[in-house]
Design an enzyme around this catalytic site. Structure first.
Site, short mmCIF file in Angstrom:
data_model
loop_
_atom_site.label_atom_id
_atom_site.label_comp_id
_atom_site.label_asym_id
_atom_site.label_seq_id
_atom_site.Cartn_x
_atom_site.Cartn_y
_atom_site.Cartn_z
N ASP A 128 0.82 -1.23 0.00
CA ASP A 128 0.00 0.00 0.00
C ASP A 128 0.85 1.28 0.00
O ASP A 128 0.34 2.35 -0.31
CB ASP A 128 -0.92 0.02 1.23
CG ASP A 128 -1.82 -1.19 1.31
OD1 ASP A 128 -2.10 -1.79 0.26
OD2 ASP A 128 -2.24 -1.54 2.43
N ARG A 172 -5.87 -0.05 0.80
CA ARG A 172 -6.52 0.36 2.06
C ARG A 172 -6.97 1.81 2.01
O ARG A 172 -7.65 2.18 1.08
CB ARG A 172 -5.56 0.14 3.24
CG ARG A 172 -5.52 -1.27 3.70
CD ARG A 172 -5.64 -1.37 5.24
NE ARG A 172 -6.03 -2.71 5.60
CZ ARG A 172 -5.24 -3.61 6.17
NH1 ARG A 172 -4.00 -3.31 6.48
NH2 ARG A 172 -5.69 -4.81 6.45
N GLN A 276 -2.49 -8.59 -7.02
CA GLN A 276 -1.52 -7.49 -6.86
C GLN A 276 -0.42 -7.81 -5.86
O GLN A 276 0.59 -7.12 -5.80
CB GLN A 276 -2.25 -6.22 -6.38
CG GLN A 276 -3.20 -5.67 -7.41
CD GLN A 276 -4.25 -4.77 -6.77
OE1 GLN A 276 -4.10 -3.55 -6.74
NE2 GLN A 276 -5.32 -5.34 -6.24
N ARG A 277 -0.63 -8.83 -5.04
CA ARG A 277 0.39 -9.19 -4.03
C ARG A 277 1.16 -10.45 -4.40
O ARG A 277 2.10 -10.82 -3.71
CB ARG A 277 -0.30 -9.44 -2.68
CG ARG A 277 -0.69 -8.20 -2.01
CD ARG A 277 -1.06 -8.32 -0.56
NE ARG A 277 -1.32 -9.59 0.04
CZ ARG A 277 -2.27 -9.79 0.97
NH1 ARG A 277 -3.06 -8.79 1.34
NH2 ARG A 277 -2.42 -10.96 1.53
O1 F6P Z 1 -2.25 -4.07 3.34
C1 F6P Z 1 -2.13 -4.85 2.21
C2 F6P Z 1 -3.48 -5.28 1.71
O2 F6P Z 1 -3.29 -6.05 0.53
C3 F6P Z 1 -4.48 -4.15 1.46
O3 F6P Z 1 -4.23 -3.46 0.27
C4 F6P Z 1 -5.78 -4.90 1.51
O4 F6P Z 1 -6.85 -4.07 1.88
C5 F6P Z 1 -5.53 -5.94 2.56
O5 F6P Z 1 -4.13 -6.10 2.66
C6 F6P Z 1 -6.17 -7.25 2.27
O6 F6P Z 1 -5.97 -8.09 3.35
P1 F6P Z 1 -6.25 -9.64 3.34
O7 F6P Z 1 -5.10 -10.30 2.62
O8 F6P Z 1 -6.29 -10.02 4.77
O9 F6P Z 1 -7.52 -9.88 2.60
#
Ligand code: F6P
Length: 344
Positions: A128, A172, A276-277
């Site tokens: 983020d 976020r 995205q991650r």
């Molecule tokens: O903080 C990183 C993030 O990917 C945010 O962009 C997103 O809102 C959140 O984590 C999602 O979390 P989770 O993986 O617990 O669904």
């Protein structure tokens, strides 16, 4: 010394590069031993550990996720045991100092531990990019690249069908990913949490673009974007995590319906979500993560506890953990205003 490592919070491209760098430099330069705690603070509380050496931390640079696993475990939640439980876990693992790699929640726990006398050096991470105390966090660059690639692809299908496509990105309560990917991808409108939007004004902008002959539009919406009061639109929320953060997502679903109804243009939405991650970090993130890892183990050697590594300009520096925790780092207005030039 025997040094503990853990990754907490959401996973993030570059975590493995930090682990590799800490262990490699720590063994080579200082002769330390390393133990990894599995699944964030949960691994400390349950003494779920794995010894780390040069062999099991090699080949990690291109690897996404975290070899240690992660969780959003909050040891300071009721029944979590707090500092006493963590100290007991660290002692059981024979750890002299700890390097937690994480975002505001993980670093918040680290700060409390440091205040209670535990030797801790933090490493900041989040896709983020909203952590204060550092100019950039690793993972952000990768997330922006992934979102930009997606916007490029959405452009060709939107154009072929004369559609409006709303693409929802993470971030976020900060619009860094939306503004950066939107700018790089040539978005026609970008909605960020820092600037509450009016859905009628959004539709007007899209109409204006179509009136001047364009037949499609790309709207990038941050998951935390909020409508101005009175529009009756909300971002859906499905409870909160162990640190009290609401689960965001779904603004694009509302926008798809509202934009189509109000403009008459066929509209579709895409939520990029955890794509995205995932996957391999960009070269930029590999380099930043490696520099953070080397900086963190050097800080441990220097006895610079209660701090985290940070990027300031082009330099890696040590800064108090508390710097990351005061206020989130919100989107630079100048970046948004640059993207805004291309709206409509
Ligand atoms: O903080 C990183 C993030 O990917 C945010 O962009 C997103 O809102 C959140 O984590 C999602 O979390 P989770 O993986 O617990 O669904």
């Amino acid at each position: 010394m025997r040094i503990g490592l853990l990754t907490g919070g959401g996973d993030c491209p570059g975590l493995n590069a930090v682990i590799r760098a800490v262990v490699r430099k720590g063994i080579k330069a200082y002769g330390h031993e390393f133990v990894g705690f599995r699944y964030g603070w949960a691994g400390v509380l349950d003494t779920n550990t794995v010894d780390l050496d040069e062999n099991n931390t090699s080949g990690l640079l291109p690897r996404g996720g975290t070899i240690l696993g992660t969780s959003r475990t909050n040891p300071y939640k009721e029944g979590g045991g707090g500092t006493a439980a963590i100290v007991a876990g660290l002692e059981q693992a024979g750890v002299d100092a700890l390097i937690p790699i994480g975002g505001e929640d993980t670093l918040g726990v680290a700060d409390k531990l440091a205040a209670d006398g535990v030797d801790v050096v933090g490493v900041p991470k989040t896709i983020d990019n909203d952590l204060a105390g550092t100019d950039v966090t690793f993972g952000f660059h990768t997330a922006v690249q992934i979102a930009t690639d997606a916007i490029d692809r959405l452009h060709t299908t939107a154009e072929s069908h004369n559609r409006v496509i709303v693409v929802e990105v993470m971030g976020r309560h900060a619009g860094w990913i939306a503004a950066s990917a939107g700018l790089a991808g040539g978005a026609d409108l970008i909605l960020v949490p820092e600037r509450p939007f009016d859905v009628d004004e959004c539709c007007e902008l899209i109409r204006h673009r179509h009136d001047r002959g364009r037949t499609f539009s790309i709207v990038v919406a941050s998951e935390g974007a909020v409508p101005k009061d009175g529009t009756g639109l909300t971002t859906s929320s499905a409870g909160v995590d162990a640190f009290g953060h609401p689960r965001l997502g779904g603004i694009a679903v509302m926008l798809e319906k509202e934009v189509e109804q109000r403009t008459g243009y066929e509209t579709r939405m895409t939520i990029l979500g955890h794509v995205q991650r995932g996957g391999t970090p960009t070269a930029f993130d590999r380099i930043l993560a490696t520099r953070y890892g080397v900086g963190a183990i050097d800080a441990v050697a220097a006895g610079d506890f209660g701090t985290m590594v940070a990027l300031r300009g082009t330099e890696i520096v040590q800064t108090p953990l508390s710097d990351a925790l005061a206020e989130p780092k919100l989107l630079d207005p100048e970046l948004y205003e640059t993207a805004e030039v291309f709206f409509g």
